[in-house]
Write a protein that holds these residues in place. Structure first.
Motif, PDB file in Angstrom:
ATOM      1  N   ASN A  83      43.401  53.046  35.714  1.00  0.00           N
ATOM      2  CA  ASN A  83      45.080  53.037  36.452  1.00  0.00           C
ATOM      3  C   ASN A  83      45.194  51.397  36.025  1.00  0.00           C
ATOM      4  O   ASN A  83      46.828  50.220  35.743  1.00  0.00           O
ATOM      5  CB  ASN A  83      45.353  53.164  38.033  1.00  0.00           C
ATOM      6  N   TYR A  84      44.701  50.498  36.637  1.00  0.00           N
ATOM      7  CA  TYR A  84      44.319  49.031  36.189  1.00  0.00           C
ATOM      8  C   TYR A  84      45.085  48.413  34.720  1.00  0.00           C
ATOM      9  O   TYR A  84      45.927  47.388  34.922  1.00  0.00           O
ATOM     10  CB  TYR A  84      43.372  48.577  36.562  1.00  0.00           C
ATOM     11  N   VAL A  85      43.700  49.024  33.922  1.00  0.00           N
ATOM     12  CA  VAL A  85      44.314  49.175  32.425  1.00  0.00           C
ATOM     13  C   VAL A  85      45.963  48.550  31.872  1.00  0.00           C
ATOM     14  O   VAL A  85      46.485  48.150  31.402  1.00  0.00           O
ATOM     15  CB  VAL A  85      43.570  49.535  31.613  1.00  0.00           C
ATOM     16  N   ASN A  86      45.806  50.179  32.479  1.00  0.00           N
ATOM     17  CA  ASN A  86      47.844  50.317  32.409  1.00  0.00           C
ATOM     18  C   ASN A  86      48.689  49.720  33.187  1.00  0.00           C
ATOM     19  O   ASN A  86      49.376  49.095  32.209  1.00  0.00           O
ATOM     20  CB  ASN A  86      47.834  52.065  32.778  1.00  0.00           C
ATOM     21  N   ASP A  87      48.335  49.159  34.471  1.00  0.00           N
ATOM     22  CA  ASP A  87      49.248  48.828  35.531  1.00  0.00           C
ATOM     23  C   ASP A  87      49.090  47.149  34.942  1.00  0.00           C
ATOM     24  O   ASP A  87      50.310  46.223  34.449  1.00  0.00           O
ATOM     25  CB  ASP A  87      48.432  48.518  37.071  1.00  0.00           C
ATOM     26  N   ARG A  88      47.930  46.827  34.388  1.00  0.00           N
ATOM     27  CA  ARG A  88      47.935  45.445  33.459  1.00  0.00           C
ATOM     28  C   ARG A  88      49.622  45.296  32.160  1.00  0.00           C
ATOM     29  O   ARG A  88      49.022  44.205  31.693  1.00  0.00           O
ATOM     30  CB  ARG A  88      47.320  45.118  32.891  1.00  0.00           C
ATOM     31  N   GLY A  89      49.402  46.722  31.339  1.00  0.00           N
ATOM     32  CA  GLY A  89      50.472  46.610  30.062  1.00  0.00           C
ATOM     33  C   GLY A  89      49.427  47.524  29.106  1.00  0.00           C
ATOM     34  O   GLY A  89      50.125  47.224  28.547  1.00  0.00           O
ATOM     35  N   GLY A  90      47.690  46.952  29.534  1.00  0.00           N
ATOM     36  CA  GLY A  90      47.275  47.467  28.104  1.00  0.00           C
ATOM     37  C   GLY A  90      47.123  49.319  28.341  1.00  0.00           C
ATOM     38  O   GLY A  90      47.836  49.660  28.505  1.00  0.00           O
ATOM     39  N   LYS A  91      46.191  49.770  27.011  1.00  0.00           N
ATOM     40  CA  LYS A  91      46.378  51.294  26.865  1.00  0.00           C
ATOM     41  C   LYS A  91      44.859  52.117  27.386  1.00  0.00           C
ATOM     42  O   LYS A  91      43.872  51.778  27.204  1.00  0.00           O
ATOM     43  CB  LYS A  91      46.781  51.759  25.113  1.00  0.00           C
ATOM     44  N   ALA A  92      45.382  52.280  28.675  1.00  0.00           N
ATOM     45  CA  ALA A  92      43.705  52.928  29.164  1.00  0.00           C
ATOM     46  C   ALA A  92      43.239  54.431  28.582  1.00  0.00           C
ATOM     47  O   ALA A  92      44.500  55.278  27.771  1.00  0.00           O
ATOM     48  CB  ALA A  92      43.687  53.397  30.448  1.00  0.00           C
ATOM     49  N   ASP A 138      40.115  35.414  32.743  1.00  0.00           N
ATOM     50  CA  ASP A 138      40.605  36.331  32.892  1.00  0.00           C
ATOM     51  C   ASP A 138      40.445  36.635  34.281  1.00  0.00           C
ATOM     52  O   ASP A 138      39.348  36.958  34.893  1.00  0.00           O
ATOM     53  CB  ASP A 138      40.222  37.431  32.306  1.00  0.00           C
ATOM     54  N   PHE A 139      40.837  35.383  35.424  1.00  0.00           N
ATOM     55  CA  PHE A 139      39.942  35.326  36.626  1.00  0.00           C
ATOM     56  C   PHE A 139      40.891  36.281  37.159  1.00  0.00           C
ATOM     57  O   PHE A 139      40.868  36.933  38.543  1.00  0.00           O
ATOM     58  CB  PHE A 139      40.827  34.159  37.762  1.00  0.00           C
ATOM     59  N   VAL A 140      42.484  37.223  36.679  1.00  0.00           N
ATOM     60  CA  VAL A 140      42.948  38.592  37.476  1.00  0.00           C
ATOM     61  C   VAL A 140      41.640  39.379  37.153  1.00  0.00           C
ATOM     62  O   VAL A 140      41.778  40.067  38.225  1.00  0.00           O
ATOM     63  CB  VAL A 140      44.456  38.740  36.817  1.00  0.00           C
ATOM     64  N   THR A 141      41.512  39.391  36.958  1.00  0.00           N
ATOM     65  CA  THR A 141      40.521  41.045  36.351  1.00  0.00           C
ATOM     66  C   THR A 141      39.175  40.906  36.579  1.00  0.00           C
ATOM     67  O   THR A 141      38.077  41.596  37.679  1.00  0.00           O
ATOM     68  CB  THR A 141      40.275  41.329  34.823  1.00  0.00           C
ATOM     69  N   PHE A 142      38.980  39.393  36.689  1.00  0.00           N
ATOM     70  CA  PHE A 142      36.936  38.766  37.246  1.00  0.00           C
ATOM     71  C   PHE A 142      37.953  39.431  38.509  1.00  0.00           C
ATOM     72  O   PHE A 142      36.488  39.949  39.502  1.00  0.00           O
ATOM     73  CB  PHE A 142      36.994  37.510  37.073  1.00  0.00           C
ATOM     74  N   GLN A 143      38.769  39.026  39.489  1.00  0.00           N
ATOM     75  CA  GLN A 143      38.519  39.825  41.239  1.00  0.00           C
ATOM     76  C   GLN A 143      38.246  40.892  40.746  1.00  0.00           C
ATOM     77  O   GLN A 143      37.838  41.008  41.970  1.00  0.00           O
ATOM     78  CB  GLN A 143      40.516  38.957  41.589  1.00  0.00           C
ATOM     79  N   PHE A 144      39.683  41.879  39.998  1.00  0.00           N
ATOM     80  CA  PHE A 144      39.600  43.142  40.508  1.00  0.00           C
ATOM     81  C   PHE A 144      38.214  43.966  40.642  1.00  0.00           C
ATOM     82  O   PHE A 144      38.146  44.636  41.414  1.00  0.00           O
ATOM     83  CB  PHE A 144      40.224  43.658  39.037  1.00  0.00           C
ATOM     84  N   ILE A 145      37.324  43.241  39.737  1.00  0.00           N
ATOM     85  CA  ILE A 145      36.201  43.814  39.695  1.00  0.00           C
ATOM     86  C   ILE A 145      34.756  43.294  40.413  1.00  0.00           C
ATOM     87  O   ILE A 145      33.659  44.151  40.873  1.00  0.00           O
ATOM     88  CB  ILE A 145      35.609  43.184  38.147  1.00  0.00           C
ATOM     89  N   GLN A 146      35.129  42.185  41.603  1.00  0.00           N
ATOM     90  CA  GLN A 146      34.545  42.351  42.296  1.00  0.00           C
ATOM     91  C   GLN A 146      34.286  43.700  43.315  1.00  0.00           C
ATOM     92  O   GLN A 146      32.920  43.415  43.932  1.00  0.00           O
ATOM     93  CB  GLN A 146      34.788  41.060  43.797  1.00  0.00           C
TER      94      GLN A 146
END
Length: 174
Positions: A68-77, A122-130
């Motif tokens: 969901n994170y990948v898709n929510d950020r506009g990527g393609k999971a 990419d500090f947004v993703t860094f924060q997400f994976i904490q």
């Protein structure tokens, strides 16, 4: 129109790829834990079968959180293809040894993701994976404590039955 497509995702391609790779790792873990649950059930280790069933579901939730994170950020999971799931295991202790090895591998993968995020800023993703990194502390702890029961209780006589009975009680308070 070209500018809009370029703005569709704020994920770096390398980050998207490494997250999709982790989605596959989580899906694989879920499938392995489900196989372990079935094996434990077949061997009469009811509590451990239930434990691994819950672990499988937890790993699937981790996979979906990443998906969901990948898709929510506009990527393609990418929905992963899962292969090479064992149907049989060497021993009761062996399933928990494999669990610890799997969790240590997952921790290593999340550390690699964190490293890539820092390098690419990419500090947004860094924060997400904490959240995942903190979760791995618990996962490894539980596997280690269960393995310690094999050493403390022993497998002779009713030992395996006692270990099985205590597996669901192992938790991390952190």
């Amino acid at each position: 129109m070209k500018d809009l497509l370029r703005l569709k995702t704020s994920l770096n391609e390398e980050i998207e790829n490494i997250l999709n790779a982790q989605i596959k790792v989580e899906a694989h873990s879920s499938s392995v834990y489900l196989a372990m649950s079935s094996w434990c059930d077949d061997q009469g280790y009811d509590y451990s079968a239930d434990f691994f069933s819950k672990q499988s579901e937890e790993e699937r939730k981790h996979m979906m959180k990443l998906f969901n994170y990948v898709n929510d950020r506009g990527g393609k999971a990418i929905s992963p293809e899962i292969v090479n799931i064992p149907a049989d295991f060497e021993s009761f202790r062996g399933v928990f040894e494999q669990m610890l090895e799997q969790e240590m591998y997952v921790t290593e993968q999340f550390n690699n993701i964190a490293d890539k995020c820092i390098k690419l800023k990419d500090f947004v993703t860094f924060q997400f994976i904490q959240w995942f990194l903190e979760e791995q502390i618990e996962e490894e702890y539980v596997a280690r404590r269960i393995l310690e029961m094999f050493d403390v209780i022993g497998e002779d006589g009713t030992g395996r039955w006692e270990i099985d009975k205590h597996v669901p009680k192992v938790s991390y308070e952190g």
